[in-house]
Motif scaffolding. Structure first.
Motif, PDB file in Angstrom:
ATOM      1  N   LEU A 181       0.858  -1.198   0.000  1.00 57.46           N
ATOM      2  CA  LEU A 181       0.000   0.000   0.000  1.00 57.46           C
ATOM      3  C   LEU A 181       0.885   1.235   0.000  1.00 57.46           C
ATOM      4  CD1 LEU A 181      -2.614  -1.139   2.657  1.00 57.46           C
ATOM      5  CD2 LEU A 181      -2.983  -0.868   0.199  1.00 57.46           C
ATOM      6  N   ARG A 182       0.443   2.239  -0.744  1.00 61.15           N
ATOM      7  CA  ARG A 182       1.197   3.495  -0.765  1.00 61.15           C
ATOM      8  C   ARG A 182       0.516   4.479   0.170  1.00 61.15           C
ATOM      9  NH1 ARG A 182       1.632   6.102  -6.256  1.00 61.15           N
ATOM     10  NH2 ARG A 182      -0.599   5.720  -6.192  1.00 61.15           N
ATOM     11  N   ASP A 183       1.265   5.385   0.749  1.00 59.37           N
ATOM     12  CA  ASP A 183       0.663   6.418   1.581  1.00 59.37           C
ATOM     13  C   ASP A 183      -0.290   7.249   0.725  1.00 59.37           C
ATOM     14  OD1 ASP A 183       2.168   5.397   3.547  1.00 59.37           O
ATOM     15  OD2 ASP A 183       3.584   7.055   3.707  1.00 59.37           O
ATOM     16  N   VAL A 184      -1.309   7.798   1.355  1.00 57.71           N
ATOM     17  CA  VAL A 184      -2.339   8.512   0.602  1.00 57.71           C
ATOM     18  C   VAL A 184      -2.269  10.000   0.894  1.00 57.71           C
ATOM     19  CG1 VAL A 184      -4.826   8.655   0.156  1.00 57.71           C
ATOM     20  CG2 VAL A 184      -3.826   6.509   0.880  1.00 57.71           C
ATOM     21  N   CYS A 185      -2.294  10.765  -0.159  1.00 60.11           N
ATOM     22  CA  CYS A 185      -2.319  12.218  -0.016  1.00 60.11           C
ATOM     23  C   CYS A 185      -3.730  12.600   0.455  1.00 60.11           C
ATOM     24  CB  CYS A 185      -2.006  12.819  -1.378  1.00 60.11           C
ATOM     25  SG  CYS A 185      -1.964  14.599  -1.347  1.00 60.11           S
ATOM     26  N   ILE A 186      -3.839  13.246   1.587  1.00 66.02           N
ATOM     27  CA  ILE A 186      -5.177  13.489   2.146  1.00 66.02           C
ATOM     28  C   ILE A 186      -5.513  14.973   2.301  1.00 66.02           C
ATOM     29  CG2 ILE A 186      -5.486  11.260   3.301  1.00 66.02           C
ATOM     30  CD1 ILE A 186      -4.570  12.789   5.901  1.00 66.02           C
ATOM     31  N   SER A 187      -4.837  15.809   1.502  1.00 65.04           N
ATOM     32  CA  SER A 187      -5.260  17.216   1.480  1.00 65.04           C
ATOM     33  C   SER A 187      -5.095  17.746   0.072  1.00 65.04           C
ATOM     34  CB  SER A 187      -4.426  18.039   2.464  1.00 65.04           C
ATOM     35  OG  SER A 187      -3.072  18.066   2.057  1.00 65.04           O
ATOM     36  N   ARG A 188      -5.721  18.872  -0.180  1.00 69.58           N
ATOM     37  CA  ARG A 188      -5.598  19.576  -1.456  1.00 69.58           C
ATOM     38  C   ARG A 188      -5.514  21.053  -1.119  1.00 69.58           C
ATOM     39  NH1 ARG A 188      -7.041  17.934  -6.261  1.00 69.58           N
ATOM     40  NH2 ARG A 188      -5.518  19.586  -6.606  1.00 69.58           N
ATOM     41  N   SER A 189      -4.895  21.824  -2.045  1.00 72.09           N
ATOM     42  CA  SER A 189      -4.831  23.253  -1.723  1.00 72.09           C
ATOM     43  C   SER A 189      -6.259  23.801  -1.765  1.00 72.09           C
ATOM     44  CB  SER A 189      -3.908  23.979  -2.683  1.00 72.09           C
ATOM     45  OG  SER A 189      -4.547  24.111  -3.902  1.00 72.09           O
ATOM     46  N   ASN A 190      -6.542  24.704  -0.861  1.00 74.09           N
ATOM     47  CA  ASN A 190      -7.923  25.129  -0.622  1.00 74.09           C
ATOM     48  C   ASN A 190      -8.510  25.916  -1.802  1.00 74.09           C
ATOM     49  OD1 ASN A 190     -10.319  26.052   0.369  1.00 74.09           O
ATOM     50  ND2 ASN A 190      -9.485  26.751   2.344  1.00 74.09           N
TER      51      ASN A 190
END
Ligand code: MSP
Length: 643
Positions: A197-206
């Protein structure tokens, strides 16, 4: 507070109005809810809408509306659709609600404090339509594996350490065989996780829409991270002391496309990281397809639930019964393992066969014969053992199907009672008994009323209004307890019955044009047989040298630089191998995962575009040379030989 049975559906994106695919999952969960209520349980059903994310923001912009006004409006169409299908949801959560934002931020904070979340640079592709990050290798011609446009994203973002949960997840699957259902999809998850499993990006620029990351208003929480928290937010977590009366959820219902990457991996890992209990069962069904494409707004092949209801009102059902016809069709067509073709025509056929013919006739015949031969009163006489046994068998099969979440099977049980009853009436011929003045008549007619009453009671979870209409004609009260179903004392001799009024009038079936058969939508065209060359005869012994096997595709990705080729990982029984197939023009890689196919298993390996292929898929060609994959007509044991 004692623990309640807690059932959930996905929360639906509000970029499009509801169709029968959405209604399917929610109605199926509602049928389960009503069943468990009949069994005396306290059940809580949650549904709702997913309103954050870029996709929604862009849909609002396209519609020329302010995002909040837009999501308010579309969310209401889901509320109305579910109300219109008599769904007894107990809570409808919207991810723009304060309680949801609060729970999402709290969980984010908790995981960050526990060291499961870190800041890093994300440089890569994003598929807005699927709201997912896409691997470099998956992007072909500027498109994601789903065929959607991708955008380059280069941002500093928060990451969830999903990779650290791999072993714990595998151990949990192993120790809890009912955690992931059905089995076929559970095995896909296991192989997915085993690959790493790869780490998951859990934010986006607002972008000015979404839930801000706690302490970092420049960014919003990735829509999938927040969406999953809805199940917890609706329980009142983290504030309300009563949240433990709901959590953990007993069943999360959904379709297959949001199972592996989200509900079966990311979500349990988030809960593990936060030290929260995991849901008991996460179950994914297949898709409703039309022709061969998933029912979806972008393909323009949607059947709206309301259209289904209206069609049966037009056919002569009362509105309440028409709603039940739609509910019955959705539940009966539940694509449990494989996808199911869903169309108005298919519904009409099933309606005529099951409801109009089997159940409707059983009711009409039983009531009218009771009037004709027994003055409209339940006669004295013993309910026949043979029918009691059939009713009890149907009831048990209902229970067993429900325990396995095979709702489509459960709803067949009352129809089975009606079928048995119709046969019983034909064999016992009450009209002949009446003519002969036979003393058996009373027993036969009472048996008929008993069976109809049981069928009505068993159909209640899926068709509550039709059950009530049937019971009204029998002038018998609804059975409120499961144990009463099959009890002969519930049809007392001497009870005066009502008149028979058809509940399910037959409908005329209009054929609908089927869409051309290919996974990627293509203009409909009459299929003509493509030319097959002259064939040379072969000794059987030569044919027997070809090892044909049933295999299951567990992984599929496009091969970079090739328009035609996809790389597949397949299981052939215990064995796993890689196959390169020239089917990319006809199938999206993602649509291939989980399918069974037939392969030639003893071809010498070959290299295609630098990738080794250890076998060959069998496919036919249509008139344009587009491949059509061969697939067993029902699930076959993996690795079984084809001859
Ligand atoms: N918002 C996410 C889910 C978040 S859950 C924490 C999402 N929304 S969706 O609007 O795309 O709904 C997907 C779900 O709707 C499927 O998983 C399934 O339950 C249902 N379906 C939508 N179309 C369907 C079919 N054609 N066939 C079967 N189910 C369908 O994904």
């Amino acid at each position: 507070m004692p623990k309640r049975r807690y059932l959930t559906t996905p929360i639906y994106y509000v970029n499009a109005v509801p169709h029968c695919g959405h209604a399917l999952t929610t109605v199926v969960a509602d049928v389960e809810k009503r069943y468990w209520q009949l069994r005396g349980e306290d059940v809580w059903l949650l549904t709702g809408t997913d309103e954050n994310g870029l996709k929604i923001l862009e849909a609002a912009q396209t519609a020329g509306e302010a995002p909040q006004a837009f999501v308010d409006r579309i969310s209401q169409t889901f509320v109305r659709a579910f109300d219109g299908l008599d769904v007894g949801y107990d809570d409808f959560i919207r991810t723009t609600e304060e309680r949801h934002a609060k729970a999402s931020q709290h969980l984010f904070q908790l995981l960050r404090d526990a060291g499961h979340i870190y800041l890093d640079k994300y440089e890569g592709w994003y598929d807005v339509s699927a709201e997912t990050f896409v691997k470099e290798s998956e992007v072909v011609d500027g498109k994601s594996p789903d065929g959607n446009e991708v955008r380059r994203v280069s941002e500093e973002n928060w990451f969830f350490r999903l990779s650290a949960f791999q072993d714990r997840l595998l151990a949990h699957y192993e120790a809890n065989p009912d955690f992931l259902m059905p089995d076929g999809r559970a095995s896909e998850v296991v192989s997915f996780v085993k690959q790493g499993l790869r780490d998951v990006c859990i934010s986006r620029s607002n972008p000015g829409w979404g839930i801000p990351v706690p302490g970092d208003p420049e960014r919003v929480i990735y829509v999938w991270f927040d969406a999953l928290v809805n199940y917890l937010a609706a329980t009142g977590w983290p504030d309300d002391a009563g949240w433990e009366s709901l959590w953990p959820a007993d069943v999360h219902w959904m379709a297959k496309e949001i199972f592996t990457r989200f509900h079966a991996t990311l979500w349990p890992a988030m809960l593990m990281g936060a030290g929260l209990p995991l849901p008991k069962t996460v179950i994914a069904h297949g898709w409703f397809v039309f022709g061969d494409s998933k029912m979806s707004k972008s393909l323009g092949n949607v059947v709206a639930p309301q259209d289904l209801v209206d069609a049966y009102v037009a056919a002569g059902c009362t509105r309440e019964v028409a709603v039940d016809v739609a509910r019955y069709a959705l539940a009966r067509f539940l694509p449990y393992e494989n996808d199911t073709n869903f169309s108005m025509e298919a519904v009409a056929r099933t309606y005529n066969a099951d409801l109009a013919n089997d159940l409707g006739n059983a009711l009409n015949r039983s009531l009218s014969m009771a009037h004709k031969f027994c003055d409209g009163v339940v006669p004295e006489g013993q309910v026949e053992d043979e029918i009691v046994a059939s009713v009890m068998a149907a009831k048990r099969s209902f229970e067993a199907a429900m325990a396995a979440h095979r709702v489509h099977k459960a709803v067949e049980a009352p129809i089975e009672i009606a079928r048995v009853l119709n046969k019983y009436i034909d064999t016992r011929a009450p009209w002949t008994l009446a003519k002969a003045g036979s003393p058996e008549l009373g027993s036969v007619v009472r048996t008929m009323i008993f069976a109809v009453r049981c069928a009505a009671a068993l159909i209640r979870p899926v068709c509550p209004a039709a059950a009530t209409a049937m019971e009204a004609q029998l002038r018998l009260p609804a059975l409120s307890r499961w144990e009463e179903i099959g009890d002969v004392a519930t049809v007392p001799a001497g009870h005066a019955l009502g008149e028979a009024v058809p509940v399910f009038p037959r409908v005329e079936i209009e054929a609908q044009p089927a869409q051309a058969a290919s996974e990627k939508p293509r203009p409909a065209k009459q299929a003509s047989a493509p030319k097959a060359g002259p064939v040379e005869q072969l000794e059987f012994a030569d044919f027997a040298k070809v090892a044909l096997r049933v295999a299951r595709i567990i992984e599929a990705e496009s091969i970079q630089g090739s328009e035609k080729l996809v790389r597949l990982e397949v299981t052939v029984g215990e064995e796993q191998r890689q196959i390169v197939a020239g089917i990319a023009k006809a199938y999206n890689p993602e649509d291939l995962i989980g399918r069974q196919v037939v392969i030639v298993a003893n071809l010498k390996p070959a290299r295609l575009m630098g990738t080794e292929s250890q076998g060959m898929l069998l496919a036919a060609d249509d008139e344009d040379g587009t491949p059509i994959l061969l697939q067993p007509h029902r699930e076959a044991p993996d690795g079984t030989s084809v001859h």
